[in-house]
Motif scaffolding. Structure first.
Motif, PDB file in Angstrom:
ATOM      1  N   HIS A 240       5.747 -11.058  27.402  1.00 20.71           N
ATOM      2  CA  HIS A 240       5.195 -11.383  28.707  1.00 20.71           C
ATOM      3  C   HIS A 240       4.242 -10.285  29.191  1.00 20.71           C
ATOM      4  CE1 HIS A 240       8.062 -14.605  28.740  1.00 20.71           C
ATOM      5  NE2 HIS A 240       7.608 -15.023  29.903  1.00 20.71           N
ATOM      6  N   LEU A 244       0.383 -10.697  30.129  1.00 22.80           N
ATOM      7  CA  LEU A 244      -0.155 -10.190  31.389  1.00 22.80           C
ATOM      8  C   LEU A 244      -1.351  -9.278  31.146  1.00 22.80           C
ATOM      9  CD1 LEU A 244       0.105 -10.076  34.450  1.00 22.80           C
ATOM     10  CD2 LEU A 244       1.735  -8.196  34.186  1.00 22.80           C
ATOM     11  N   LEU A 292       2.596 -17.988  29.940  1.00 17.03           N
ATOM     12  CA  LEU A 292       3.383 -17.074  30.768  1.00 17.03           C
ATOM     13  C   LEU A 292       4.231 -17.828  31.779  1.00 17.03           C
ATOM     14  CD1 LEU A 292       3.800 -14.000  31.507  1.00 17.03           C
ATOM     15  CD2 LEU A 292       2.050 -14.360  33.251  1.00 17.03           C
ATOM     16  N   VAL A 306       3.425 -16.667  38.924  1.00 19.25           N
ATOM     17  CA  VAL A 306       2.375 -15.678  38.658  1.00 19.25           C
ATOM     18  C   VAL A 306       2.215 -14.739  39.853  1.00 19.25           C
ATOM     19  CG1 VAL A 306      -0.090 -15.350  38.230  1.00 19.25           C
ATOM     20  CG2 VAL A 306       1.165 -17.126  37.002  1.00 19.25           C
ATOM     21  N   LEU A 309       5.065 -12.313  39.845  1.00 13.78           N
ATOM     22  CA  LEU A 309       4.865 -11.317  38.791  1.00 13.78           C
ATOM     23  C   LEU A 309       3.780 -10.328  39.179  1.00 13.78           C
ATOM     24  CD1 LEU A 309       5.512 -10.330  35.935  1.00 13.78           C
ATOM     25  CD2 LEU A 309       3.824 -11.963  35.068  1.00 13.78           C
ATOM     26  N   PHE A 310       2.687 -10.807  39.780  1.00 15.89           N
ATOM     27  CA  PHE A 310       1.619  -9.918  40.226  1.00 15.89           C
ATOM     28  C   PHE A 310       2.142  -8.919  41.265  1.00 15.89           C
ATOM     29  CE2 PHE A 310      -2.645 -12.267  39.252  1.00 15.89           C
ATOM     30  CZ  PHE A 310      -2.297 -12.273  37.912  1.00 15.89           C
ATOM     31  N   SER A 313       3.801  -6.183  39.734  1.00  9.59           N
ATOM     32  CA  SER A 313       2.960  -5.420  38.805  1.00  9.59           C
ATOM     33  C   SER A 313       1.847  -4.639  39.498  1.00  9.59           C
ATOM     34  CB  SER A 313       2.331  -6.375  37.776  1.00  9.59           C
ATOM     35  OG  SER A 313       3.312  -7.111  37.085  1.00  9.59           O
TER      36      SER A 313
END
Length: 361
Positions: A240, A244, A292, A306, A309-310, A313
């Motif tokens: 993953h 990314l 993803l 997403v 996850l962003f 991150s």
């Protein structure tokens, strides 16, 4: 059971010992995933043997939820029932979310009860297990789980017979005291020996007490690390991160440092995925997003996942670039990809504004 390697046998020992001595472990314990190459291998029965030995009964079982919120409701319900162990059986889709992560590493579980204005709060002492065929994991699950790999070469493994112990459940329950005694003696022997140093041993972060009372005794007694398979499970999870990185790289090559919402990204990727250089970049990014976070159709991706996850991150170095987050006046998040300048990991971007956006760290 057709376990793949010695470390898988050691992991089975750990999966048995962990719930037996769970009251003495002051801290979190990892999740155990029984991962088979094909259906009918015996993974669910193998998982139930842990419960037969530890509790003398079958596992409380739950299915994989369709969302983190659904998993939270199910785990809360099991905790209200004072379940010590739970099996997430037949994991089919990509496994791992914030709820499961929290259930593994939290010392205290807190969740709002459904239908009432009350919050349930209790110590998180439950041991989590999972089964599946070629399980795919994501996020932080790679460092929170111990992998037990089973592989059967038979074309129809469910047709196997003439087992050494035909009725395994009855055998374990009839001899449960012996198995529990053996589990306790492994730990007792290690402690009575003065907890000697074990070559290759070091505590696992978040599971230090478990490492001292389960992992180290097994390594001392058998010379095999039950957590050796973590490198494999982390490699699967790292896929993953690779996806990314590819998304961030394509994003920057397409739009440089332009502020974008995920809605505008979806709109941009809905057209122009042709054979031109820009079209190839769009196609690569769309394929990575769909892999993803699969949507309802093969060419769709889940913007909610997403976005989550962003958010986790932001500021992380990804292929020499990083994500910066901003918010519009309407509340929708805007995203920007910026290069990390040599000698300046901050890159001087957070705290600035762009396109009317207040940047949030």
């Amino acid at each position: 059971f057709p376990v793949l390697a010695k470390c898988d046998k050691a992991a089975i020992m750990a999966a048995v010992i962990t719930p037996v001595i769970r009251p003495g472990i002051d801290g979190s314990v990892p999740m155990f995933l029984v991962n088979a190459n094909v259906a009918g291998t015996g993974k669910t029965l193998a998982a139930h043997t842990f419960s037969f030995i530890a509790d003398g009964t079958d596992f409380p079982t739950m299915s994989q939820g369709s969302s983190a919120e659904e998993d939270e409701k199910r785990i809360t319900s099991l905790l209200i029932q004072c379940c010590r162990m739970v099996l997430i059986d037949n994991i089919a889709s990509v496994f791992g979310n914030s709820t499961i992560d929290a259930a593994i590493t939290s010392r205290v579980w807190e969740s709002r009860l459904l239908g009432v204005n009350e919050t349930f709060k209790a110590p998180m002492r439950m041991c989590l297990y999972g089964t599946g065929n070629n399980i795919q994991i994501k996020g932080d699950m790679g460092r929170r789980a111990i992998w037990i790999r089973m592989e059967c070469s038979d074309e129809d493994p469910e047709d196997r017979h003439q087992f050494k112990i035909p009725d395994l459940r009855k055998h374990i329950l009839d001899n449960r005291v012996t198995y529990v005694t053996h589990a306790l003696n492994i730990v007792r022997g290690y402690v009575q020996a003065g907890r000697p140093c074990v070559q290759g041993y070091h505590p696992i972060g978040s599971f230090e007490r478990w490492s001292d009372l389960v992992r180290a005794p097994i390594m001392w007694a058998y010379g095999v690390d039950p957590a050796e398979s973590r490198s494999e499970i982390k490699r699967v999870a790292d896929n993953h991160i690779l996806l990314l990185r590819g998304i961030i790289r394509s994003w920057y090559n397409l739009w440089q440092e332009k502020w974008m919402t995920l809605a505008s990204v979806r709109s941009e990727l809905s057209t122009g995925c042709d054979t031109t250089p820009k079209g190839n970049l769009k196609k690569e990014m769309l394929e990575a997003l769909c892999e993803l976070s699969p949507g309802n159709r093969p060419d769709e991706w889940d913007s909610h996942y997403v976005g989550s996850l962003f958010r986790r991150s932001v500021g992380r170095s990804l292929d020499g670039r990083k994500l910066v987050r901003g918010t519009q006046s309407g509340g929708a998040a805007k995203w920007q990809v910026v290069p990390i300048l040599p000698g300046n990991t901050d890159s001087g971007r957070e705290g600035q504004t762009g396109d009317g956006v207040d940047v949030a760290a």
